[in-house]
Design an enzyme around this catalytic site. Sequence first.
Site: not given
Length: 225
Positions: A13, A15, A176
């Site tokens: 991922d 961001d 995250d």
Amino acid sequence: MAHFTDIRALAFDLDGTLVDSAPGLAQAIDHALSDLQLPPPGLALASTWIGNGADVMMTRALTWALGREPHAEEQRDARALFDKYYAQTVEAGSTLFPQVVETLAALQAKGLPLAIVTNKPTPFVAPLLKSLGIAEYFTQIIGGDDVIVKKPHPAAIFLVLGHFGVLPGQLLFVGDSRNDILAAKAAGVPNIGMTFGYNYGEPIATSQPDLTLDSFDELLPAIGL
């Protein structure tokens, strides 16, 4: 001791995993809502809206500011304003998390192919990676506009598996938020949840990733490097 023993490729991922992009995103949201004579939410609140792409993020922002679900025209106007301002803040408002460059370089040096799988609108992805000096590490980049359905759907991860020619058990996905873990589980791939990112204000452990890490460089021993 290695937690994963047969990893032949990795996908990340963006961001909240590689990049602390919340300041730039929050600034663009604040400017967009201010133009619409609505209150700006600020960084702390905007950070809890990141992860499902810009349309959903702006819907969350508008719902908060209006106290109701936005109309289609309000949504369209807000998204256009967000895109305008984010184009101005995407690079200045984004920094790499600690140890990202060193870890990506170590993975590349071992010959492991690396991919980006993000819900961020595609036009913003490549310029951001280039500005942060990490574009060279990735041989596949999938943005939010490159698939019909975004994470938590596994479509983008299936593209990575096909592109790299690896089996699900050989691809490690690192994210995250619960979207990342849900997408990885749906694709049947091993997964790691980083604790320092954006996960709607809830601990990433709640999503039960295969492994939870507090620092990006802990990724290397997790795969035996």
